[in-house]
Design a protein around this motif. Structure first.
Motif, mmCIF file in Angstrom:
data_model
loop_
_atom_site.group_PDB
_atom_site.id
_atom_site.type_symbol
_atom_site.label_atom_id
_atom_site.label_comp_id
_atom_site.label_asym_id
_atom_site.label_seq_id
_atom_site.Cartn_x
_atom_site.Cartn_y
_atom_site.Cartn_z
ATOM 1 N N ILE A 241 0.875 -1.036 0.059
ATOM 2 C CA ILE A 241 -0.164 0.247 -0.017
ATOM 3 C C ILE A 241 0.984 1.240 0.083
ATOM 4 C CG2 ILE A 241 -0.340 -0.033 2.546
ATOM 5 C CD1 ILE A 241 -3.208 0.703 0.103
ATOM 6 N N GLN A 242 1.830 0.987 0.692
ATOM 7 C CA GLN A 242 2.975 2.440 0.692
ATOM 8 C C GLN A 242 3.397 2.532 -0.821
ATOM 9 O OE1 GLN A 242 5.387 0.912 4.083
ATOM 10 N NE2 GLN A 242 5.217 3.078 4.847
ATOM 11 N N ILE B 186 2.326 6.114 -3.117
ATOM 12 C CA ILE B 186 3.428 7.118 -2.810
ATOM 13 C C ILE B 186 3.329 8.346 -3.827
ATOM 14 C CG2 ILE B 186 5.384 5.931 -3.975
ATOM 15 C CD1 ILE B 186 5.574 7.853 -0.854
ATOM 16 N N SER B 187 2.847 8.009 -5.005
ATOM 17 C CA SER B 187 2.981 9.146 -6.105
ATOM 18 C C SER B 187 1.602 9.845 -6.195
ATOM 19 C CB SER B 187 3.045 8.670 -7.395
ATOM 20 O OG SER B 187 4.404 8.226 -7.729
ATOM 21 N N LEU C 253 -0.394 10.605 -3.197
ATOM 22 C CA LEU C 253 -1.130 10.686 -1.658
ATOM 23 C C LEU C 253 -2.091 11.621 -1.363
ATOM 24 C CD1 LEU C 253 2.377 10.300 0.568
ATOM 25 C CD2 LEU C 253 0.421 8.749 0.475
ATOM 26 N N GLU C 254 -2.142 12.809 -2.340
ATOM 27 C CA GLU C 254 -3.401 13.639 -2.172
ATOM 28 C C GLU C 254 -4.608 12.986 -2.403
ATOM 29 O OE1 GLU C 254 0.593 14.950 -3.555
ATOM 30 O OE2 GLU C 254 -0.792 13.757 -4.457
ATOM 31 N N THR D 221 -5.348 11.875 1.363
ATOM 32 C CA THR D 221 -5.330 12.586 2.526
ATOM 33 C C THR D 221 -6.131 13.763 2.528
ATOM 34 O OG1 THR D 221 -3.788 13.999 1.354
ATOM 35 C CG2 THR D 221 -2.671 12.205 2.586
ATOM 36 N N GLY E 84 -3.009 17.001 5.341
ATOM 37 C CA GLY E 84 -2.072 15.838 4.935
ATOM 38 C C GLY E 84 -2.184 14.646 5.679
ATOM 39 N N VAL E 85 -3.114 14.460 6.472
ATOM 40 C CA VAL E 85 -3.359 13.231 7.208
ATOM 41 C C VAL E 85 -4.035 12.323 6.365
ATOM 42 C CG1 VAL E 85 -4.618 12.399 9.349
ATOM 43 C CG2 VAL E 85 -3.807 14.692 9.579
ATOM 44 N N ILE E 86 -3.514 11.177 6.569
ATOM 45 C CA ILE E 86 -4.089 10.016 5.680
ATOM 46 C C ILE E 86 -5.330 9.460 6.212
ATOM 47 C CG2 ILE E 86 -3.537 7.789 4.988
ATOM 48 C CD1 ILE E 86 -0.349 8.410 4.846
ATOM 49 N N GLU F 280 -7.113 6.380 6.429
ATOM 50 C CA GLU F 280 -6.619 5.259 6.235
ATOM 51 C C GLU F 280 -7.698 4.086 5.544
ATOM 52 O OE1 GLU F 280 -4.512 1.561 8.736
ATOM 53 O OE2 GLU F 280 -4.810 3.724 9.794
ATOM 54 N N ALA F 281 -9.029 4.336 5.842
ATOM 55 C CA ALA F 281 -10.048 3.596 5.410
ATOM 56 C C ALA F 281 -10.080 3.930 3.760
ATOM 57 C CB ALA F 281 -11.329 3.928 6.094
ATOM 58 N N GLU G 64 -7.792 4.911 1.823
ATOM 59 C CA GLU G 64 -6.541 4.478 1.338
ATOM 60 C C GLU G 64 -6.617 2.962 1.169
ATOM 61 O OE1 GLU G 64 -2.881 4.318 3.782
ATOM 62 O OE2 GLU G 64 -1.788 4.851 1.950
ATOM 63 N N ARG G 65 -7.167 2.293 1.972
ATOM 64 C CA ARG G 65 -7.115 0.863 1.942
ATOM 65 C C ARG G 65 -8.325 0.394 1.045
ATOM 66 N NH1 ARG G 65 -4.962 -2.582 5.051
ATOM 67 N NH2 ARG G 65 -3.192 -1.856 6.072
ATOM 68 N N ASP H 208 -0.473 -5.062 3.351
ATOM 69 C CA ASP H 208 0.628 -4.713 4.307
ATOM 70 C C ASP H 208 1.699 -5.614 4.105
ATOM 71 O OD1 ASP H 208 -0.854 -2.732 5.882
ATOM 72 O OD2 ASP H 208 -1.975 -4.350 6.477
#
Lengths: 513, 391
Positions: A362-363, A367-368, A370-371, A374, A378-380, A382-383, A385-386, A404
């Motif tokens: 996931i990282q 990484i390209s 993240l916007e 977030t 700038g807080v991710i 998580e839900a 993202e996943r 992960d």
């Protein structure tokens, strides 16, 4: 013609999932230059690594004979002791040491106390250079101050100082100027007269015609045809041996209409930072359209990677030229700029500059972009993202136990899919892929081709670099061929044949020819 | 063999094996935490004055200075960098803030000015050389280490500067009252349990396997830590520096784990070129991170000056080594890309427990240095070993 010095018999070398060499046979004689030709990945380098002990004895099958004697090399030292030396593409010299110290690196001339006898060391080196008629540099010069061509001569002197009588040149001229090439050939001719057996790997037809006596072609790890005297074979015959004739249809091709011009590159040039005055990319101009896959073909070192890195804002040297995106001039000072404007680049060297090894799927995937996951601080989330990550895992059929898991644990094909997901999530207008299927099994390859077709249907412009001719011909609508930093041909899907591409790529056919 | 053995024996073997595995896994994953507990137990048995609220409170306060710097050092080491100038910046910041107050500047204004001058500005300077000219951070910060110390000595003319402002002295020497401290600790404990519970639910939701043993161990560890904190602060409450340190460590952890910035730090450390090609502005990131560590060092210097009621230009000497040690003991990898703030906090506590315990036992300072050095080597060796096993 001299006696047979080197014979390789039924050499087989397996890598996990791939047979790199399959029953390779050839003989090389004293006092000749045997050219070894083949496409990228045909197995030339692997073969030479078997010969020089880089792949030691039990890791391959088959026999190596030197002067009729069966040899088994357990290490490169063994091979050297038997008189086999390789001059690699990348030089293995230590720049801060003198020529003499480099030549006698592992056996400096010392007295009994281990103190170096400098005068004897220099004298011995001078004798060696005299023998080769090398007058351009002295034993006391630092290697750092020599040009690449002269460094290559140091390598040759080093090999000869070890009493090597089987010399292998692995694309020795790729970084040399014309003058340096001439000097190198002079030395090779001299060695020929001294009865040294030489094998010469190269793509460049002109050179081979000048220097090689006989030629053997490798394709898919097999020797194709017999060892043939250079004078008795035509270029066309050589090319057809190299590329083969069968094209298997593993390339699904979507029906798509060419749309608007999206990307235009004009007069793009990149300087070679190592060789002042020389250019890595010369005057490249091309366009890419919506709804098409643009292929870029060419041999290794022809400047394909440099060209696309340059467009992406990461040129290997100072770059000039104009780039237009949707007819607007753009100027990318960094990959970040390029990404913001909707360009993505799947890099060639996945392990070194593509993946962030040691970190999770996931990282790597996010990484390209993240916007996209977030909030303003700038807080991710998580839900979010996943669920996004899981979407890509499903959509691209990435085989993984979870998001992960470290990316290192995935197979090459699945790693590549993670990288594709990373770029898809940046919502690119133009996606450039540099050798995206290298080291990937056939199944995953086809999945990637299907994905590219789908992207094109969705309006993304795809540019793909590939060394594999069937691949680049199978999926591209148009093909640019590069040779020595130039775009030498632009072929449509219907025009392109393997022979034609190869002829342009090797420089045996020039622009407009 | 297992198939032929009687049923109850296999079950027993299985249990033993699983128990051992859980224990080994716990030891491997929490080596530093275990080391901290073991050290504390050893010192407690050896000297009864160690495990007293008074000593534990002092210990916590001692940890904060290096701990605050180490939080910044964690970020720097994760991106494959190093900052050797932190110790000198502690000294410089202490001198600047005290001299400003001596000149009649309001303490809060003095603190702000100091943070800006000795923190942000020096950070930008360091980061600029490192990012723009690609000079190894070791060299640049080594230079700054000497420069900052020199400036501190010049400003103070080699002498010390006293603090007269009682408000300023409170920052390093004051306490939250015991009642408030208790409430704070309980609230934090509640928060930790709540967030763990939430994480557990999330994991289940995403189908991540949750081992019961893991849940039990984290619960036990949290309860122990909470109990220890409650006990320690029955002395006079929580010292203000500890509050500041806790906030910084918490924010640091949150930023590293949950923000864009943190993700980018890890990515840069894991593979800087890949990170650049993924669109990360390496230049800005580096300057930012070096700013953070120098600002934290300046803050540490201010707290130290407050606690000592004065500043000397030699304050903070060798702090860089303690900070780096804390980070390394805490499991941050010197090859970059890996590391946590919580590990660093534990590392910082290990160092101060060692200092504190050995001083109580009256181990000569010279031996203390040798022992500390050995512990660092051991920590790194352990790190290398556990990585090898991973393959």
């Amino acid at each position: 013609m001299g006696e047979i010095v080197l014979e390789m018999k039924n050499i087989v070398k397996d890598f996990p999932g791939v047979r790199a060499l399959d029953q390779v046979n050839f003989q090389a004689r004293a006092g000749e230059v045997l050219a070894l030709m083949g496409e990228n990945g045909a197995g030339k380098s692997t073969l030479m690594k078997v010969l020089s002990g880089v792949w030691p004895y039990p890791t391959y099958e088959g026999d190596i004979y030197l002067r009729g004697e069966l040899k088994r090399f357990y290490s490169t030292k063994d091979a050297e002791a038997s008189g086999v030396a390789i001059i690699y593409q990348e030089l293995n010299l230590i720049p801060e040491l003198t020529v003499a110290e480099n030549i006698f690196l592992d056996r400096q001339i010392t007295n009994t106390l281990g103190v170096i006898n400098w005068s004897k060391l220099f004298a011995e080196t001078q004798r060696l250079l005299d023998e080769l008629h090398i007058e351009d540099f002295r034993p006391t010069d630092k290697v750092r101050d020599l040009t690449v061509g002269k460094q290559q001569m140091v390598e040759i002197a080093k090999a000869l100082s070890k009493k090597a009588d089987v010399l292998v040149f692995d694309e020795p001229t790729s970084a040399l100027t014309d003058k340096e090439v001439e000097a190198l050939f002079e030395i090779i001719r001299k060695l020929k007269r001294q009865g040294v057996c030489m094998s010469y790997i190269s793509h460049k037809m002109e050179e081979l015609q000048q220097i090689a006596d006989r030629v053997v072609v490798l394709r898919d790890g097999r020797t194709i045809g017999e060892v043939t005297p250079m004078a008795e074979i035509t270029l066309d015959q050589l090319i057809s041996r190299m590329v083969g004739r069968d094209v298997k249809d593993m390339f699904p091709k979507g029906k798509c209409q060419r749309g608007e011009k999206i990307l235009e590159v004009r007069n793009f040039e990149i300087d070679n930072p190592a060789l002042p005055g020389q250019k890595k990319i010369k005057n490249a101009s091309f366009c890419a359209y919506q709804g098409e896959i643009l292929g870029i073909s060419g041999l290794m070192g022809s400047g394909r990677t440099e060209l696309v890195s340059g467009i992406f804002g990461a040129p290997p040297g100072p770059a000039r030229g104009e780039i237009y995106l949707n007819n607007q001039p753009v100027h990318f000072r960094s990959p970040r700029d390029a990404i913001k404007k909707g360009i993505g680049l799947v890099t060639e060297d996945r392990k070194r500059i593509g993946l962030i090894l040691g970190q999770s799927i996931i990282q790597n995937m996010m990484i390209s972009s993240l916007e996209t996951v977030t909030n303003l601080m700038g807080v991710i989330n998580e839900a979010k993202e996943r669920s996004l990550g899981q979407n890509y895992v499903n959509q691209l059929a990435i085989k993984t136990p979870g998001l992960d898991v470290k990316i290192d644990t995935l197979s090459g094909g699945n790693q590549q899919k993670v990288i594709l997901a990373k770029w898809l999530n940046t919502k690119p207008k133009v996606l450039i892929l540099d050798e995206p299927t290298r080291g990937i099994d056939v199944g995953a390859k086809v999945e990637i081709y299907n994905l590219l077709n789908r992207l094109v249907e969705e309006g993304v412009t795809v540019i793909i670099i590939s060394s594999e001719l069937p691949e680049v011909m199978g999926i591209s609508d148009r093909i640019l061929v590069m040779c020595e930093g130039e775009i030498v041909a632009e072929l449509t899907r219907n025009e392109a044949t393997k022979e034609l591409i190869m002829a342009y790529a090797t420089g045996s056919r020039r622009k407009g020819g | 063999m297992a198939t032929t053995a009687p049923n109850n024996e296999t079950a027993q073997n299985f249990l033993q094996g699983e128990g051992m595995q859980t224990l080994l896994k716990f030891l491997k994953d929490n080596g530093t935490l275990v080391a901290l507990v073991v050290l504390m137990l050893i010192f407690s048995f050896w000297d009864e004055s160690f495990f007293t609220p008074r000593n534990l409170t002092n210990l916590a306060r001692q940890t904060t200075i290096v701990g605050i710097i180490a939080v910044g050092m964690t970020l720097v080491i994760i991106i494959n960098g190093i900052d050797l100038s932190v110790g000198s910046i502690v000294g410089l910041a202490a001198i600047v803030v005290t001299m400003l107050m001596q000149a009649g500047v309001n303490p809060w204004v003095a603190i702000m000015i100091t943070l800006f001058l000795t923190g942000v500005l020096i950070g930008i300077w360091n980061g600029f050389w490192i990012a723009h000219y690609n000079i190894p951070p070791f060299i640049i910060t080594l230079g700054m280490m000497t420069i900052a110390r020199g400036v501190a000595l010049t400003l103070s003319d080699g002498g010390s500067v006293p603090v007269t402002d009682p408000i300023f002295a409170e920052i390093g020497g004051g306490f939250l009252s015991i009642t408030i401290s208790m409430i704070v600790v309980l609230v934090i404990l509640g928060f930790v349990f709540f967030s763990q519970f939430r994480e557990l639910k999330q994991k289940q939701q995403y189908g991540v396997a949750v081992r019961r043993q893991d849940v039990i161990t984290t619960t036990v560890v949290t309860l122990l830590a909470g109990g220890l904190t409650l006990y320690a602060f029955t002395y006079r409450g929580i010292p203000y520096p500890v509050v500041i340190f806790a906030i910084i460590a918490f924010v640091g952890t949150f930023v590293l784990q949950n923000t864009k910035f943190g993700r980018r730090i890890y990515a840069m450390g894991g593979n800087e070129e890949a990170a650049r090609l993924s669109g990360i502005n390496i230049y800005r990131m580096k300057i930012g991170i070096y700013c953070i560590i120098t600002s934290l060092s300046a803050l540490a210097g201010i707290i130290l000056a407050s606690r000592l009621n004065g500043a000397s230009p030699n304050l903070g000497n060798m702090f860089e080594l303690d900070a780096i040690s804390a980070v390394i003991i805490g499991g941050t990898s010197f090859s970059g890309g890996v590391g946590t703030i919580i590990g660093t906090v534990i590392g910082a506590f290990i160092i101060s427990v060692l200092n504190n315990g050995m001083s109580l036992l009256e181990v000569p300072t010279f031996y203390q240095l040798i022992i500390k050095g050995l512990i660092i080597i051991l920590a790194v060796w352990f790190d290398v070993l556990s990585k090898k096993k991973h393959g």
